[in-house]
Write an enzyme that holds these catalytic residues in place. Structure first.
Site, short mmCIF file in Angstrom:
data_model
loop_
_atom_site.label_atom_id
_atom_site.label_comp_id
_atom_site.label_asym_id
_atom_site.label_seq_id
_atom_site.Cartn_x
_atom_site.Cartn_y
_atom_site.Cartn_z
N ASP A 29 18.68 3.66 19.71
CA ASP A 29 17.96 4.79 18.72
C ASP A 29 18.09 4.41 17.33
O ASP A 29 17.27 4.92 16.63
CB ASP A 29 18.32 6.28 19.17
CG ASP A 29 17.79 6.45 20.55
OD1 ASP A 29 16.67 6.24 21.04
OD2 ASP A 29 18.56 6.99 21.42
N ASN A 40 24.91 -0.30 24.21
CA ASN A 40 25.24 0.74 25.24
C ASN A 40 25.53 0.22 26.43
O ASN A 40 25.55 -0.94 26.53
CB ASN A 40 23.82 1.83 25.32
CG ASN A 40 22.70 1.07 25.43
OD1 ASN A 40 22.51 0.26 26.53
ND2 ASN A 40 21.47 0.81 24.59
N LYS A 50 8.63 13.79 27.54
CA LYS A 50 8.50 12.26 26.69
C LYS A 50 7.25 11.76 27.08
O LYS A 50 6.54 10.97 26.15
CB LYS A 50 9.74 11.36 27.50
CG LYS A 50 10.15 10.29 26.63
CD LYS A 50 11.56 10.14 27.21
CE LYS A 50 12.79 10.76 27.01
NZ LYS A 50 14.18 10.23 27.36
N LYS A 53 32.08 -9.64 6.94
CA LYS A 53 32.68 -8.81 7.70
C LYS A 53 33.44 -7.76 6.75
O LYS A 53 33.90 -7.89 5.87
CB LYS A 53 33.81 -9.61 8.51
CG LYS A 53 34.61 -8.88 9.54
CD LYS A 53 35.71 -9.37 10.30
CE LYS A 53 36.59 -8.78 10.93
NZ LYS A 53 37.88 -9.34 11.62
N ASP A 65 10.28 2.51 17.63
CA ASP A 65 10.17 2.86 19.23
C ASP A 65 9.02 2.14 19.79
O ASP A 65 7.77 2.55 19.39
CB ASP A 65 9.52 4.55 19.54
CG ASP A 65 9.64 5.14 20.82
OD1 ASP A 65 9.30 4.07 21.71
OD2 ASP A 65 10.58 6.26 20.92
N LYS A 101 5.29 10.41 23.79
CA LYS A 101 4.95 8.87 23.31
C LYS A 101 3.61 8.26 23.92
O LYS A 101 3.39 7.35 23.17
CB LYS A 101 6.40 8.07 24.45
CG LYS A 101 7.45 8.53 24.00
CD LYS A 101 8.53 7.31 24.11
CE LYS A 101 9.94 7.95 23.66
NZ LYS A 101 10.81 6.84 23.26
O1 C5P Z 1 13.35 8.19 23.70
P1 C5P Z 1 14.03 7.76 24.76
O2 C5P Z 1 15.06 6.44 24.24
O3 C5P Z 1 14.54 8.56 25.83
O4 C5P Z 1 12.80 6.97 25.55
C1 C5P Z 1 13.01 6.09 26.64
C2 C5P Z 1 12.03 5.13 26.88
O5 C5P Z 1 11.52 4.65 25.52
C3 C5P Z 1 12.12 3.83 27.56
O6 C5P Z 1 11.15 3.53 28.20
C4 C5P Z 1 12.62 3.06 26.47
O7 C5P Z 1 12.42 1.55 26.86
C5 C5P Z 1 11.71 3.44 25.18
N1 C5P Z 1 12.17 3.11 23.98
C6 C5P Z 1 11.69 2.29 23.31
N2 C5P Z 1 12.08 2.10 21.93
C7 C5P Z 1 12.99 2.76 21.43
C8 C5P Z 1 13.39 3.77 22.34
C9 C5P Z 1 13.01 4.08 23.50
O8 C5P Z 1 10.75 1.38 23.67
N3 C5P Z 1 13.26 2.40 20.27
#
Ligand code: C5P
Length: 406
Positions: free
Chosen positions: A282, A214, A342, A292, A309, A346
């Site tokens: 994600d 990204n 969120k 490859k 996450d 989380k």
């Molecule tokens: O769910 P989302 O990606 O929008 O959440 C963003 C927050 O979660 C940010 O703080 C990001 O660093 C953290 N995050 C993470 N691991 C992931 C996805 C997001 O620590 N796999």
């Protein structure tokens, strides 16, 4: 001046000296009194007349001036203010501060002062990146000098890079932050605390040569790690691939994928503070092949699986959960509402929410407009440089930990 706060502003010789006029106006709007010392080189860029008019005070220039000394000796001058600010701070004045050279009024005052010192460096990118300046910077920071900027951008010398002095509004904001009750007592207040910060994007392998990623630049996460280290925290920055230099005074663990990032965070735990500023992918490709993928006329299909996450994992640790876990929420609509959801999903303590719609220029840009969201409060911050968001957040973290000892 109503606030009763006084700044001694030392203006050394750089093209950015013209910005000191705007800085004075901004400080005076905040009812902070300013008295100036102008170096000989600084007087090539701004005049004592304009500084005197804006500060409504005498401008001090000469170490051996009988009138200056009889009005106010240089020792008194250096101690009369609540805060000494050097803006712009050239490579030369930083080197003199580091070694204690006192060969004019500005450097003598800096050596003689017993007040906190803040510097806003401004110089050519190569001078900034030189080993000498970086070493001087690290030592000044170790001694408690607070550093504002510099920032990346076009330079007067037609080069591009780090070295532009921070904008007057950002410097004024840092000075005001210092004078706020929190800022005043926060000098080095994270000593003895351990912090982990994630930053940048992750790269998820499609095959050995291709990846999913990204647009995250890592600037915000890196700035937070630097600011926490400046307040004395033992800081580990777990960074995905970025084009940024490793921040000074921070232990950096370079990783590629989300799984690597989680493993590096787990290895760095336990910690008092965890800030997840990385834009973690994600999804990753399930079972990427070791060779490859060849173009053979048919479209390959990629099976995606969800990445771990990191923020949720750390927030929900049953044992040794950090005292403060902070996440980010980059949204393009209903920023605050999504961020609040969120926070509870989380299980972190604060969410720093920002609008990353393309028109805001936040992704990859210099500035950030954030809202700091806790279970029952929302704090809207003005648009600040990412460096200033880092510093303001570090001060907020230090204040929180001081008020909520574990
Ligand atoms: O769910 P989302 O990606 O929008 O959440 C963003 C927050 O979660 C940010 O703080 C990001 O660093 C953290 N995050 C993470 N691991 C992931 C996805 C997001 O620590 N796999």
């Amino acid at each position: 001046m109503e606030s009763g706060k006084r700044v001694l502003l030392i203006i050394s010789g750089g093209i950015a000296a013209y910005k000191s006029l705007e800085l004075i106006r901004d400080l005076r709007r905040r009812e902070i009194a300013v008295r100036c010392i102008l170096t000989k080189a600084g007087s090539q860029f701004v005049t004592p007349l304009s500084l005197g008019a804006l500060t409504e005070d005498k401008v001090y220039q000469d170490l051996f001036s009988l009138t200056d000394e009889s009005e106010m000796g240089h020792i008194e001058l250096s101690r009369d203010a609540d805060l000494v600010v050097v803006a712009p701070a050239t490579a030369n004045i930083m080197a003199k501060m580091r070694t204690g050279i006192a060969d004019d009024l500005a450097t003598t005052a800096l050596l003689a002062t017993d007040k906190p010192v803040m510097i806003a460096p401004a110089m050519n990118v190569r001078m900034w990146e030189s080993a000498a300046t970086q070493e001087n910077l690290a030592i000044l920071q170790e001694r408690g000098v607070q550093v504002i900027g510099p920032e990346e951008g076009d330079m007067a010398c037609n080069e591009y890079g780090m070295g532009r002095m921070s904008e007057p509004a950002s410097i004024a904001e840092a000075i005001a932050g210092f004078f706020s009750d929190a800022g005043h007592s926060q000098q080095k207040s994270l000593i003895g605390k351990k912090a982990i910060v994630t930053s940048g994007p992750t790269h998820e392998a499609i095959d050995p040569v291709r990846y999913l990623a990204n647009h995250s630049s890592g600037r915000q996460g890196h700035a937070i790690a630097k600011a926490l280290a400046e307040l004395g925290a033992d800081t580990v920055l777990v960074s995905g691939p970025t084009r940024l230099p490793d921040p000074v005074g921070v232990t950096v663990k370079h990783v590629l994928s989300a799984e690597d990032m989680l493993a590096a965070c787990e290895a760095a735990l336990p910690a008092d503070i965890v800030v997840c500023a990385a834009a973690v992918a994600d999804w990753r490709v399930a079972n990427p092949p070791s060779e490859k993928i060849k173009k053979n006329g048919s479209m390959p299909s990629l099976e995606l699986v969800e990445n771990p996450d990191i923020l949720a994992n750390v927030s929900q640790l049953a044992k040794n959960r950090p005292a403060l876990v902070i996440g980010f929420a980059a949204e393009t609509e209903d920023v605050v509402a999504y961020a609040q959801a969120k926070l509870s999903k989380k299980g972190c303590d604060w969410i720093v929410a920002n609008d990353v719609s393309p028109e805001t220029g936040t992704f990859g840009g210099k500035n950030n407009t954030v809202h700091v969201i806790e279970a029952d409060t929302i704090e809207d911050w003005p648009t600040l440089s990412k460096e200033d968001v880092g510093q303001k957040l570090a001060i907020r973290i230090a204040t929180y930990l001081e008020n909520n000892p574990t």
